[in-house]
Design a protein around this motif. Structure first.
Motif, PDB file in Angstrom:
ATOM      1  N   ARG A   1      -0.468   9.071  -8.302  1.00 48.62           N
ATOM      2  CA  ARG A   1      -0.201  10.505  -8.459  1.00 48.62           C
ATOM      3  C   ARG A   1      -1.189  11.144  -9.437  1.00 48.62           C
ATOM      4  O   ARG A   1      -1.624  12.285  -9.235  1.00 48.62           O
ATOM      5  CB  ARG A   1       1.238  10.710  -8.935  1.00 48.62           C
ATOM      6  N   VAL A   2      -1.548  10.424 -10.483  1.00 57.28           N
ATOM      7  CA  VAL A   2      -2.531  10.947 -11.436  1.00 57.28           C
ATOM      8  C   VAL A   2      -3.879  11.164 -10.738  1.00 57.28           C
ATOM      9  O   VAL A   2      -4.547  12.185 -10.954  1.00 57.28           O
ATOM     10  CB  VAL A   2      -2.682   9.987 -12.638  1.00 57.28           C
ATOM     11  N   TYR A   3      -4.287  10.215  -9.894  1.00 53.27           N
ATOM     12  CA  TYR A   3      -5.541  10.354  -9.160  1.00 53.27           C
ATOM     13  C   TYR A   3      -5.521  11.587  -8.269  1.00 53.27           C
ATOM     14  O   TYR A   3      -6.505  12.346  -8.194  1.00 53.27           O
ATOM     15  CB  TYR A   3      -5.801   9.107  -8.305  1.00 53.27           C
ATOM     16  N   VAL A   4      -4.416  11.773  -7.565  1.00 52.53           N
ATOM     17  CA  VAL A   4      -4.333  12.909  -6.655  1.00 52.53           C
ATOM     18  C   VAL A   4      -4.469  14.222  -7.427  1.00 52.53           C
ATOM     19  O   VAL A   4      -5.246  15.112  -7.041  1.00 52.53           O
ATOM     20  CB  VAL A   4      -3.011  12.879  -5.868  1.00 52.53           C
ATOM     21  N   GLN A   5      -3.731  14.352  -8.530  1.00 51.25           N
ATOM     22  CA  GLN A   5      -3.817  15.570  -9.332  1.00 51.25           C
ATOM     23  C   GLN A   5      -5.226  15.777  -9.871  1.00 51.25           C
ATOM     24  O   GLN A   5      -5.754  16.903  -9.906  1.00 51.25           O
ATOM     25  CB  GLN A   5      -2.813  15.516 -10.491  1.00 51.25           C
ATOM     26  N   LYS A   6      -5.852  14.690 -10.290  1.00 52.97           N
ATOM     27  CA  LYS A   6      -7.202  14.792 -10.849  1.00 52.97           C
ATOM     28  C   LYS A   6      -8.186  15.283  -9.794  1.00 52.97           C
ATOM     29  O   LYS A   6      -9.033  16.158 -10.060  1.00 52.97           O
ATOM     30  CB  LYS A   6      -7.635  13.439 -11.411  1.00 52.97           C
ATOM     31  N   LEU A   7      -8.085  14.751  -8.580  1.00 52.67           N
ATOM     32  CA  LEU A   7      -9.005  15.172  -7.529  1.00 52.67           C
ATOM     33  C   LEU A   7      -8.737  16.606  -7.091  1.00 52.67           C
ATOM     34  O   LEU A   7      -9.675  17.361  -6.790  1.00 52.67           O
ATOM     35  CB  LEU A   7      -8.902  14.219  -6.332  1.00 52.67           C
ATOM     36  N   GLU A   8      -7.488  17.001  -7.035  1.00 54.52           N
ATOM     37  CA  GLU A   8      -7.173  18.388  -6.699  1.00 54.52           C
ATOM     38  C   GLU A   8      -7.748  19.338  -7.765  1.00 54.52           C
ATOM     39  O   GLU A   8      -8.282  20.404  -7.448  1.00 54.52           O
ATOM     40  CB  GLU A   8      -5.656  18.575  -6.573  1.00 54.52           C
ATOM     41  N   THR A   9      -7.646  18.948  -9.025  1.00 51.99           N
ATOM     42  CA  THR A   9      -8.238  19.758 -10.091  1.00 51.99           C
ATOM     43  C   THR A   9      -9.747  19.791  -9.973  1.00 51.99           C
ATOM     44  O   THR A   9     -10.382  20.841 -10.147  1.00 51.99           O
ATOM     45  CB  THR A   9      -7.822  19.207 -11.469  1.00 51.99           C
ATOM     46  N   PHE A  10     -10.359  18.638  -9.657  1.00 50.36           N
ATOM     47  CA  PHE A  10     -11.811  18.574  -9.526  1.00 50.36           C
ATOM     48  C   PHE A  10     -12.297  19.503  -8.417  1.00 50.36           C
ATOM     49  O   PHE A  10     -13.324  20.186  -8.561  1.00 50.36           O
ATOM     50  CB  PHE A  10     -12.252  17.139  -9.250  1.00 50.36           C
ATOM     51  N   ASP A  11     -11.583  19.524  -7.301  1.00 50.37           N
ATOM     52  CA  ASP A  11     -11.951  20.438  -6.217  1.00 50.37           C
ATOM     53  C   ASP A  11     -11.937  21.879  -6.718  1.00 50.37           C
ATOM     54  O   ASP A  11     -12.839  22.669  -6.417  1.00 50.37           O
ATOM     55  CB  ASP A  11     -10.980  20.271  -5.045  1.00 50.37           C
ATOM     56  N   ARG A  12     -10.943  22.230  -7.509  1.00 51.67           N
ATOM     57  CA  ARG A  12     -10.844  23.596  -8.027  1.00 51.67           C
ATOM     58  C   ARG A  12     -11.924  23.881  -9.075  1.00 51.67           C
ATOM     59  O   ARG A  12     -12.390  25.020  -9.192  1.00 51.67           O
ATOM     60  CB  ARG A  12      -9.445  23.835  -8.587  1.00 51.67           C
ATOM     61  N   VAL A  13     -12.317  22.869  -9.826  1.00 50.46           N
ATOM     62  CA  VAL A  13     -13.431  23.044 -10.765  1.00 50.46           C
ATOM     63  C   VAL A  13     -14.699  23.389  -9.992  1.00 50.46           C
ATOM     64  O   VAL A  13     -15.445  24.326 -10.348  1.00 50.46           O
ATOM     65  CB  VAL A  13     -13.640  21.773 -11.606  1.00 50.46           C
ATOM     66  N   LEU A  14     -14.986  22.648  -8.930  1.00 52.02           N
ATOM     67  CA  LEU A  14     -16.163  22.938  -8.117  1.00 52.02           C
ATOM     68  C   LEU A  14     -16.079  24.341  -7.519  1.00 52.02           C
ATOM     69  O   LEU A  14     -17.076  25.075  -7.481  1.00 52.02           O
ATOM     70  CB  LEU A  14     -16.300  21.896  -7.002  1.00 52.02           C
TER      71      LEU A  14
ATOM     72  N   TRP B   1       0.833  -1.194   0.000  1.00 51.90           N
ATOM     73  CA  TRP B   1       0.000   0.000   0.000  1.00 51.90           C
ATOM     74  C   TRP B   1       0.869   1.244   0.000  1.00 51.90           C
ATOM     75  O   TRP B   1       1.889   1.316   0.698  1.00 51.90           O
ATOM     76  CB  TRP B   1      -0.913   0.006   1.223  1.00 51.90           C
ATOM     77  N   LEU B   2       0.436   2.223  -0.768  1.00 49.71           N
ATOM     78  CA  LEU B   2       1.089   3.524  -0.817  1.00 49.71           C
ATOM     79  C   LEU B   2       0.160   4.569  -0.209  1.00 49.71           C
ATOM     80  O   LEU B   2      -1.069   4.453  -0.280  1.00 49.71           O
ATOM     81  CB  LEU B   2       1.413   3.922  -2.257  1.00 49.71           C
ATOM     82  N   ARG B   3       0.759   5.604   0.356  1.00 49.46           N
ATOM     83  CA  ARG B   3      -0.004   6.712   0.924  1.00 49.46           C
ATOM     84  C   ARG B   3       0.468   8.007   0.272  1.00 49.46           C
ATOM     85  O   ARG B   3       1.644   8.362   0.356  1.00 49.46           O
ATOM     86  CB  ARG B   3       0.208   6.799   2.438  1.00 49.46           C
ATOM     87  N   ALA B   4      -0.462   8.683  -0.413  1.00 52.17           N
ATOM     88  CA  ALA B   4      -0.151   9.963  -1.058  1.00 52.17           C
ATOM     89  C   ALA B   4      -0.881  11.078  -0.326  1.00 52.17           C
ATOM     90  O   ALA B   4      -2.035  10.921   0.088  1.00 52.17           O
ATOM     91  CB  ALA B   4      -0.573   9.934  -2.526  1.00 52.17           C
ATOM     92  N   GLU B   5      -0.231  12.207  -0.183  1.00 53.29           N
ATOM     93  CA  GLU B   5      -0.843  13.338   0.515  1.00 53.29           C
ATOM     94  C   GLU B   5      -0.649  14.604  -0.299  1.00 53.29           C
ATOM     95  O   GLU B   5       0.438  14.876  -0.825  1.00 53.29           O
ATOM     96  CB  GLU B   5      -0.232  13.512   1.899  1.00 53.29           C
ATOM     97  N   SER B   6      -1.726  15.390  -0.390  1.00 53.46           N
ATOM     98  CA  SER B   6      -1.703  16.680  -1.081  1.00 53.46           C
ATOM     99  C   SER B   6      -2.396  17.707  -0.200  1.00 53.46           C
ATOM    100  O   SER B   6      -2.639  17.458   0.984  1.00 53.46           O
ATOM    101  CB  SER B   6      -2.384  16.560  -2.450  1.00 53.46           C
ATOM    102  N   ASP B   7      -2.746  18.841  -0.771  1.00 54.81           N
ATOM    103  CA  ASP B   7      -3.358  19.905   0.027  1.00 54.81           C
ATOM    104  C   ASP B   7      -4.704  19.498   0.624  1.00 54.81           C
ATOM    105  O   ASP B   7      -5.051  19.917   1.727  1.00 54.81           O
ATOM    106  CB  ASP B   7      -3.571  21.156  -0.835  1.00 54.81           C
ATOM    107  N   ARG B   8      -5.472  18.696  -0.112  1.00 55.30           N
ATOM    108  CA  ARG B   8      -6.851  18.405   0.283  1.00 55.30           C
ATOM    109  C   ARG B   8      -7.140  16.926   0.527  1.00 55.30           C
ATOM    110  O   ARG B   8      -8.218  16.593   1.009  1.00 55.30           O
ATOM    111  CB  ARG B   8      -7.816  18.918  -0.806  1.00 55.30           C
ATOM    112  N   PHE B   9      -6.203  16.048   0.172  1.00 57.47           N
ATOM    113  CA  PHE B   9      -6.493  14.618   0.210  1.00 57.47           C
ATOM    114  C   PHE B   9      -5.350  13.822   0.827  1.00 57.47           C
ATOM    115  O   PHE B   9      -4.180  14.212   0.741  1.00 57.47           O
ATOM    116  CB  PHE B   9      -6.738  14.083  -1.207  1.00 57.47           C
ATOM    117  N   VAL B  10      -5.735  12.692   1.421  1.00 57.05           N
ATOM    118  CA  VAL B  10      -4.793  11.623   1.775  1.00 57.05           C
ATOM    119  C   VAL B  10      -5.338  10.373   1.095  1.00 57.05           C
ATOM    120  O   VAL B  10      -6.440   9.911   1.428  1.00 57.05           O
ATOM    121  CB  VAL B  10      -4.696  11.411   3.293  1.00 57.05           C
ATOM    122  N   ILE B  11      -4.603   9.865   0.122  1.00 59.19           N
ATOM    123  CA  ILE B  11      -5.122   8.771  -0.704  1.00 59.19           C
ATOM    124  C   ILE B  11      -4.227   7.548  -0.559  1.00 59.19           C
ATOM    125  O   ILE B  11      -3.002   7.630  -0.703  1.00 59.19           O
ATOM    126  CB  ILE B  11      -5.217   9.194  -2.186  1.00 59.19           C
TER     127      ILE B  11
END
Length: 511
Positions: free
Chosen positions: A48-61, A28-38
């Motif tokens: 990493r692609v998932y994390v970037q996609k979700l961060e972009t989605f948050d900004r779209v909203l 298991w891997l743990r990735a962390e960004s400004d808004r998510f821990v995945i």
């Protein structure tokens, strides 16, 4: 070649064959960004692609909702990416066949689980849209809008340098083309369940999506939707408000929606350069392979076979002696469903390694709360120890909603409750985790006790529109009526709901 050598060759060949057809499970891997821990047991690049996609989605909203683009929530959302639907039952034993994801606002954790997909992230985006709405908007939206919002934005295509919002939902269109539409009056009024109350009408989600898409597909209709939502949020009848602000009867609306579905559905293309966010990735210890998902199941607290679950965790944790995560999971299992004394001993040993382990401190506080009620002779001692654990947990992490929730819940029924400090604890729990029903109900009760009934009504109205949990919705509506009648916690009629409300908010309907 001797018989013994032949046997060894055969065993080696068998081992190689097994390795060929049954590759070892990835760590298991743990990735962390400004808004998510995945968390993911897939490859790092995909994560990493998932994390970037979700961060972009948050900004779209945020872009569509007019919110500050770089603002981050007080709590990052944990998401568990799994390889297939079969892994979902390790978290949610009652998961239905073909269910690809779930969003769970539980007392001990608020998190999502979703299957990894190269082509379809709609389930994960749907769940995050719900999380985002409750985090940022404390407004009594009608139930169809809550689901329509999530379905509309879930159909977002995020590519490097290009974002498309409002793509056609082929599955929804299929249901609407071949299924019997539910009555528009029932959709608008939030009557999503069938007559027996045991399941959703099959066209509820598709119609919620289509109605949202119809409103969003034209500038004039978007303006009428805003007026409609404000009207309904102020107490207007949802059916009458529709005709007032669109000029359409429910019969006209049905015809308009059928016509819109036959036309080319409008897609919004976003011309905006979204930033690439920093992401850190770490590999989790081998204990996560055995225990990460089952630890989340413990937090969900569903199912009846707790003895088997504890036995399973005892076996799995024994594979990882001295491992902090294995100790945490075993301690949680023992305290919740097994031998509480053994659980406390396990967590105490963990604290010797990591004195500031927040979850271990919270669980020990929880054990003291439960133990005090069972052993009244030692009540004061247990309560003092519990407060000590919670104080240490707060010092280690001053923005953890579960710590504040335990502090506030422990005070219910005590002399002087709810004091100003109790109200503050509820406010902090709610501010960090507005998605959690327990936090809303607890804060609403404390506000009513301080004669702040209008604020309590505002908090409870989103729960009153909950189409997934009729029990919670009914309790919320009852409390709203009492708050609007001017009752506070000193009135006998106002305090009668405490046990019912707490019991209702201990349950949830996973999305």
């Amino acid at each position: 070649m001797s018989g013994m050598k032949l046997a060894r060759v055969a065993m080696a060949a068998t081992a190689l064959l097994l390795l060929a057809v049954s590759p070892a499970r990835a760590d298991w891997l743990r990735a962390e960004s400004d808004r998510f821990v995945i968390y993911s047991d897939g490859d790092e690049r995909t994560l990493r692609v998932y994390v970037q996609k979700l961060e972009t989605f948050d900004r779209v909203l945020r872009l569509f909702m007019g919110l500050p683009m770089e603002e981050a929530p007080p709590r990052k959302l944990p998401i568990y990416l799994i390889g297939n639907q079969r892994d979902l039952v390790h978290v949610l034993p009652g998961a239905v066949q073909n269910q690809t994801g779930v969003y769970i606002p539980a007392e001990q954790d608020i998190f999502a689980v979703a299957t990894r997909s190269r082509n379809d992230d709609s389930t994960l985006l749907h769940e995050y849209a719900h999380h985002f709405m409750f985090q940022n908007f404390n407004f009594p939206y009608p139930a169809w809008f809550v689901e329509g919002f999530a379905e509309y934005y879930a159909a977002t295509n995020i590519q490097t340098g290009r974002v498309e919002v409002g793509l056609p939902n082929e599955q929804a269109v299929g249901w609407l083309q071949h299924g019997q539409w539910m009555e528009m009056e029932d959709l608008l009024a939030g009557r999503a369940l069938n007559a027996s109350g045991d399941r959703f009408n099959a066209t509820y989600y598709p119609l919620a999506w289509l109605l949202m898409h119809w409103f969003m597909g034209d500038e004039e209709r978007r303006a009428s939707m805003q007026a409609y939502l404000l009207d309904v949020g102020s107490g207007g009848d949802p059916v009458e408000a529709l005709q007032t602000h669109t000029g359409l009867t429910t019969r006209d609306l049905r015809a308009a929606l059928r016509s819109y579905m036959r036309e080319r559905i409008s897609i919004t293309r976003v011309n905006y350069v979204f930033p690439t966010v920093p992401v850190t990735v770490e590999r989790l210890p081998p204990s996560a392979n055995d225990l990460l998902l089952v630890n989340q199941q413990l937090k969900v607290v569903q199912g009846d076979d707790h003895d088997a679950l504890v036995a399973q965790i005892r076996t799995l944790s024994a594979r990882h002696p001295g491992d902090p995560f294995a100790q945490l999971v075993l301690g949680r299992a023992e305290i919740m469903f097994g031998d509480p004394q053994q659980g406390e001993a396990t967590l105490t040993a963990l604290l010797q390694q990591q004195p500031d382990h927040v979850e271990a401190l919270q669980l020990l506080a929880l054990a003291r709360m439960d133990g005090a009620s069972e052993h009244p002779d030692g009540y004061d001692v247990a309560m003092n120890e519990m407060r000590g654990f919670l104080q240490r947990a707060y010092q280690a992490d001053d923005a953890n909603y579960f710590t504040f929730l335990l502090i506030a819940q422990n005070r219910i029924g005590e002399p002087g409750y709810p004091s100003d400090n109790d109200l503050l604890a509820w406010e902090l729990a709610y501010t960090i985790a507005p998605q959690l029903g327990q936090a809303r109900f607890g804060l609403a009760q404390a506000l009513m006790a301080h004669d702040r009934n209008a604020e309590a009504v505002t908090l409870l109205q989103p729960l009153a529109n909950n189409a997934h949990n009729p029990q919670i919705a009914e309790v919320a509506r009852t409390l709203i009526a009492r708050a609007e009648a001017g009752l506070n916690s000193s009135d006998e009629a106002a305090t009668a709901w405490d046990d019912e409300a707490l019991e209702a908010t201990d349950s949830f309907d996973p999305e």
